[in-house]
Design a protein around this motif. Structure first.
Motif, short mmCIF file in Angstrom:
data_model
loop_
_atom_site.label_atom_id
_atom_site.label_comp_id
_atom_site.label_asym_id
_atom_site.label_seq_id
_atom_site.Cartn_x
_atom_site.Cartn_y
_atom_site.Cartn_z
N HIS A 141 0.81 -1.22 0.00
CA HIS A 141 0.00 0.00 0.00
C HIS A 141 0.84 1.27 0.00
CE1 HIS A 141 -3.40 -2.62 0.67
NE2 HIS A 141 -2.78 -3.15 1.71
N LEU A 180 1.71 2.33 -4.91
CA LEU A 180 0.86 3.49 -4.68
C LEU A 180 1.10 4.56 -5.73
CD1 LEU A 180 -1.26 4.79 -2.88
CD2 LEU A 180 0.59 5.71 -1.47
N THR A 237 -1.82 5.97 -8.00
CA THR A 237 -2.09 7.40 -7.99
C THR A 237 -2.04 7.97 -9.40
OG1 THR A 237 -1.13 7.62 -5.77
CG2 THR A 237 -1.34 9.63 -7.06
N GLU A 249 -5.22 6.96 -11.46
CA GLU A 249 -6.39 7.76 -11.11
C GLU A 249 -6.25 9.19 -11.60
OE1 GLU A 249 -7.48 7.43 -7.03
OE2 GLU A 249 -8.12 5.33 -7.24
N ASN A 303 -1.12 9.49 -3.30
CA ASN A 303 -2.45 9.55 -2.71
C ASN A 303 -2.74 8.25 -1.96
OD1 ASN A 303 -5.12 9.89 -2.04
ND2 ASN A 303 -5.89 9.82 -4.14
N THR A 304 -2.74 8.32 -0.64
CA THR A 304 -2.95 7.10 0.15
C THR A 304 -4.36 6.53 -0.04
OG1 THR A 304 -3.55 8.47 2.07
CG2 THR A 304 -1.25 7.75 1.90
N ASN A 305 -5.25 7.31 -0.62
CA ASN A 305 -6.61 6.83 -0.88
C ASN A 305 -6.78 6.26 -2.29
OD1 ASN A 305 -7.66 7.61 1.69
ND2 ASN A 305 -7.74 9.73 0.97
N ALA A 306 -5.72 6.31 -3.07
CA ALA A 306 -5.79 5.74 -4.43
C ALA A 306 -6.07 4.24 -4.32
CB ALA A 306 -4.50 6.00 -5.18
N LYS A 307 -7.01 3.76 -5.11
CA LYS A 307 -7.43 2.37 -5.02
C LYS A 307 -6.55 1.47 -5.89
CE LYS A 307 -12.28 3.45 -4.05
NZ LYS A 307 -13.69 3.29 -4.49
N ARG A 308 -5.99 0.45 -5.25
CA ARG A 308 -5.25 -0.56 -5.99
C ARG A 308 -6.20 -1.44 -6.77
NH1 ARG A 308 -0.67 -2.51 -3.93
NH2 ARG A 308 -0.65 -3.67 -5.88
#
Length: 329
Positions: free
Chosen positions: A127, A132, A136, A139, A186-191
């Motif tokens: 993650h 990441l 990122t 997205e 972006n730690t919220n970027a979805k893998r």
């Protein structure tokens, strides 16, 4: 190394109960009977380094859509070069052939410390870091296309290096080619979930194998740069030994000799060729003051138990005591 004070001591001379093992592994507590300095913290810093927090520190996209990715974790025969290339291709939705991976070049690739301890996959594939950065970037490319077309990003898909909405397409090169993302990770970027993988989890021929079998791969041992010389460290005879004196004249007449380097208790020799440095290091006369004697091996365990120690929690589920209390004895 020992378990927490509240748990039983685990050693090879005593029986290990199921309860003690569960407790030790559940809290994953490691105690070091060492000096009070943050040895563990230093070890972690060496292992993980100080990697970039920016997308541009991990990858770039050319005008032709080619992805150049950067990693601080290097190939050492374990297939990591190919696996990391697959990772980038998967997260960015491009073909493996479109990814060029640059590994471990000081000043170019991220500072990720050392490649050891089976930590490359946890650091780059979970993650953070390389995974990441690619997520990122993917997205961000979708957002760029959505803004350019004036449509909700949810209506767009990424694949084969292009963003699509029905028959309408735009390539990564058109969106960002030869320009920087200027984005932090972006730690919220979805893998991408494993069920959607098309590259990861599938067999890929080792990308570095052709160079190996044709003799064109440059191994570190064969690297040559202009003005290159060779050094060799002179090791102390015992742990904690300190330098009393160094007789440089004992090696100054040897072929290829350049200099002796002494910095506090570090000693090294520099020569024109590697074998010359090896011979000079073996012949250099050094007077050492012995370090503190180690305790006898027979009583070493008891000696370690008496040293100052502290507990470091690598993972703390915070429910070990409660879970064990409710478990069957």
């Amino acid at each position: 190394m020992r378990t927490t004070p509240k748990s039983r001591v685990l050693n090879f001379d005593s029986g290990v109960s199921r309860r003690a093992m569960l407790k030790a592994s559940g809290a994953l507590v490691v105690s070091f009977a060492l000096a009070p300095s943050d040895v563990f913290g230093q070890a972690v810093a060496t292992l993980v380094g100080n990697p970039s927090k920016d997308v541009d520190g991990w990858l770039s996209i050319g005008a032709d859509g080619t992805v150049t990715a950067y990693t601080g974790k290097c190939e050492m025969g374990q297939g990591l070069f190919t696996a990391q290339t697959q990772l980038v291709a998967e997260e960015l939705c491009v073909q493996v052939e479109r990814v060029k991976l640059i590994q471990c070049i000081t000043g170019t690739t991220p500072d990720q410390g050392v490649t050891s301890g089976a930590q490359s996959h946890p650091q780059n594939f979970n993650h953070a870091n390389l995974a990441l950065a690619a997520a990122t970037a993917r997205e961000a490319l979708l957002q760029m296309a959505a803004k350019q077309w004036g449509v909700p990003v949810e209506r767009l898909t990424a694949g084969n290096g292009i963003v699509s909405q029905g028959a309408r397409t735009i390539s990564y090169g058109e969106l960002i080619g030869n320009r920087q993302f200027n984005l932090t990770l972006n730690t919220n970027a979805k893998r991408k979930p494993p069920r959607e993988w098309t590259v990861m989890g599938n067999p890929v021929k080792r990308l570095d194998m052709p160079a190996m079998v044709t003799g064109t791969l440059e191994y570190v041992h064969n690297v040559r740069v202009p003005g290159m010389v060779h050094g060799r460290v002179v090791r102390p005879p015992t742990v904690g030994a300190t330098v009393v004196s160094v007789d440089e004249s004992s090696v100054s007449g040897m072929p290829g000799f350049i200099k002796v380097v002494v910095k506090n208790n570090f000693i090294g020799v520099v020569c024109e060729k590697q074998w010359q440095a090896v011979q000079a290091a073996n012949r250099l006369k050094v007077a050492w003051k012995p370090g503190p004697a180690l305790p006898p091996q027979a009583s070493f365990y008891d000696y370690m138990r008496k040293q100052p120690s502290r507990d470091t929690l690598l993972v703390d589920s915070k429910d070990v005591e409660a879970t064990l209390a409710s478990a069957a004895q």
